[in-house]
Design a protein around this motif. Structure first.
Motif, PDB file in Angstrom:
ATOM      1  N   PRO A 179      19.546   9.576 -12.985  1.00 42.57           N
ATOM      2  CA  PRO A 179      18.967   8.407 -13.692  1.00 42.57           C
ATOM      3  C   PRO A 179      17.537   8.289 -13.596  1.00 42.57           C
ATOM      4  N   ALA A 237      16.093  11.217 -15.946  1.00 35.63           N
ATOM      5  CA  ALA A 237      16.152  10.548 -17.485  1.00 35.63           C
ATOM      6  C   ALA A 237      15.193   9.590 -17.815  1.00 35.63           C
ATOM      7  N   ALA A 238      14.856   8.839 -16.965  1.00 38.17           N
ATOM      8  CA  ALA A 238      13.981   7.726 -16.948  1.00 38.17           C
ATOM      9  C   ALA A 238      12.563   8.202 -17.040  1.00 38.17           C
ATOM     10  N   THR A 291      18.435   6.444 -21.111  1.00 37.20           N
ATOM     11  CA  THR A 291      18.263   5.874 -19.836  1.00 37.20           C
ATOM     12  C   THR A 291      19.361   4.922 -19.481  1.00 37.20           C
ATOM     13  N   HIS A 335      22.580   6.559 -18.303  1.00 38.75           N
ATOM     14  CA  HIS A 335      22.480   7.267 -17.036  1.00 38.75           C
ATOM     15  C   HIS A 335      22.174   6.377 -15.832  1.00 38.75           C
ATOM     16  N   ALA A 336      21.985   5.228 -16.163  1.00 37.23           N
ATOM     17  CA  ALA A 336      21.461   4.376 -15.075  1.00 37.23           C
ATOM     18  C   ALA A 336      22.715   3.705 -14.472  1.00 37.23           C
ATOM     19  N   TYR A 345      15.708   0.681 -15.382  1.00 31.46           N
ATOM     20  CA  TYR A 345      15.590   2.054 -15.911  1.00 31.46           C
ATOM     21  C   TYR A 345      15.287   1.962 -17.458  1.00 31.46           C
ATOM     22  N   THR A 346      15.812   1.257 -18.272  1.00 33.85           N
ATOM     23  CA  THR A 346      15.607   1.381 -19.476  1.00 33.85           C
ATOM     24  C   THR A 346      14.193   0.747 -19.842  1.00 33.85           C
ATOM     25  N   THR A 357      11.093   3.525 -20.837  1.00 38.17           N
ATOM     26  CA  THR A 357      11.150   3.793 -22.304  1.00 38.17           C
ATOM     27  C   THR A 357       9.698   2.876 -22.719  1.00 38.17           C
ATOM     28  N   THR A 417      23.926  12.080 -21.499  1.00 35.69           N
ATOM     29  CA  THR A 417      24.687  11.200 -20.861  1.00 35.69           C
ATOM     30  C   THR A 417      26.226  11.395 -20.381  1.00 35.69           C
TER      31      THR A 417
END
Length: 459
Positions: free
Chosen positions: A19, A22-23, A149, A152-153, A161-162, A165, A220
């Motif tokens: 996560p 990805a973030a 994100t 994956h979180a 996590y989102t 972006t 993901t």
């Protein structure tokens, strides 16, 4: 008791550290891509009226230049349809790499364009064409990065996590402004001949860096699970219109909150540096840097709060607060007091607006299932953003021939914030819903009514 869609079991646990990876990839990629996107806004307000349009009518040149900023937003719904479809069919990672390269190429080419003095009306035509390509790219960038994100979180940290972006988007705006500050300080002769090209030409290096970061990013687990179970939507748009149409409309209306950003970033800059106010270019650019620097800190804090108390209360705080603060900020601009502008700009854009801006990726993304998440976010947000992009032109019209009717612009922006607030208030609260169950209710309804989508009907 949790209920899951029979076609799409819960994905396997996300490997530790993924996560965060990805973030970070979403943050850096968004920062680099939106560096490209935002340097156009500064140039449209400060340079392009003198470079790409007829010098015979400066007021019209400014109006058309600001309108060209909105062209990218008009192109974004088309890009959302195409890239959303591909992302829900083939995966999030491919779209993240493609959009970054397309943005870099179109921005670099803007820096190579001939001016109005060199080729006449062909110059603005070419400029608008490149802006369209920027818009197509931006249409898929945030939706793919947000989907990456979110999926994956961990279930209880999706808001946090989102938010990376949008945090990256703010960082890109800071980078774009910092690059433009020394350029804007050049003497007019140098600025309007070669100086303005530098930020655009730098995008070539920016794109290479972004590609190297994103090319090895893993897909993901949620999408891999959907793909493995052969539950990938053949026509994501059809699925959206049949099962998620209300949420798409809700996202469109809520996304109008982006009007706050375009009015603050572009119209506010143009108004502040006009003869009506007379603030300097460099000083106003530094206001943007300071506000976005504070936003870098505020966004993850608001996002963490949304993981605890819910998405809706945080979003509404930002949207309603922005409806109030727009009056305060534009009034501060009208006074010509730089310290007052700096303070109100930081509070308004850096703190208050960040409440809505930082958590919309989770609020919108959680409305949809994995099958159609990228399409739903892309189409919904990009239609709303298209209106927000042209809000700059509307604001310029509302400001009147003298360009000083800031109160009218504030009322217009506040009304838009009200519409976004109503849309968010009618949404479901999803911060405690497991990722595997997001969007499950409309999808289960489709399973009961559509034999073609039943497990026995699938090959």
């Amino acid at each position: 008791m949790s209920v899951q869609s029979p076609q799409t079991p819960a994905p396997p646990p996300v490997p530790p550290g993924r996560p965060r990876k990805a973030a970070i990839a979403a943050w850096i990629g968004s920062a680099l891509e939106y560096y490209d996107f935002f340097i156009y806004g500064s140039a449209a307000a400060l340079v392009f009226p003198h470079v790409f349009f007829s010098p015979d009518d400066p007021a019209t040149a400014t109006l058309i230049s600001l309108g060209s900023f909105g062209v990218a937003y008009a192109a974004r719904p088309l890009g959302a349809l195409l890239l959303g479809h591909i992302g829900d069919r083939l995966g999030r990672r491919k779209i993240m790499v493609f959009t970054l390269m397309l943005m870099g190429l179109s921005t670099f080419l803007i820096g190579c364009l001939p001016t109005y003095a060199q080729v006449g009306t062909a110059a603005p035509v070419l400029l608008v064409l490149m802006r369209v390509l920027q818009g197509l790219s931006a249409a898929g960038e945030q939706a793919s990065a947000n989907s990456m994100t979110l999926e994956h979180a961990p279930d209880d940290r999706r808001g946090y996590y989102t938010s990376f972006t949008l945090n990256g988007t703010q960082a890109g705006q800071i980078l774009a402004t910092l690059v433009f500050i020394p350029v804007a300080a050049l003497p007019d002769e140098q600025l309007y001949t070669w100086g303005w090209r530098i930020p655009f030409l730098l995008s070539f290096a920016v794109s290479i860096v972004g590609y190297l970061i994103r090319r090895n990013l893993e897909e993901t687990p949620a999408f891999e699970q959907v793909s493995a179970s052969k539950d990938v939507a053949k026509l994501p748009l059809a699925d959206l219109l049949q099962n998620h149409w209300a949420d798409v409309l809700r996202v469109i209306a809520a996304s109008l909150i982006a009007t706050v950003s375009t009015v603050f970033t572009v119209w506010g800059l143009s108004y502040a540096t006009s003869d009506a106010v007379g603030l300097g270019n460099a000083g106003m650019l530094w206001v943007g840097v300071a506000a976005n620097a504070v936003a870098l800190l505020a966004i993850p804090l608001w996002a963490k709060l949304s993981d605890r108390i819910g998405r809706k209360p945080v979003f509404l705080t930002g949207s309603i607060g922005s409806a109030i603060m727009i009056f305060v900020y534009l009034w501060a601009l009208s006074t010509g007091s730089y310290p007052l502008v700096l303070i109100t700009g930081v509070v308004f854009f850096g703190v208050v607006y960040s409440a809505a801006n930082g958590i919309w990726p989770s609020l919108y993304g959680e409305m949809f299932s994995t099958r159609v998440r990228l399409s739903g976010m892309a189409i919904g947000t990009q239609i709303g953003f298209a209106v927000a992009g042209f809000a700059v032109s509307f604001a310029e019209r509302i400001a009147g021939p003298e360009g000083d009717n800031w109160l009218g612009v504030a009322i217009f922006t506040a009304v838009i914030c009200g519409i976004a607030s109503i849309a968010a208030a009618t949404a479901r609260e999803t911060h405690k819903v497991p990722t595997a169950e997001l969007g499950a209710k409309p999808h289960r309804a489709a399973d009961r009514t559509s034999p073609a989508e039943s497990p026995s009907a699938r090959v």
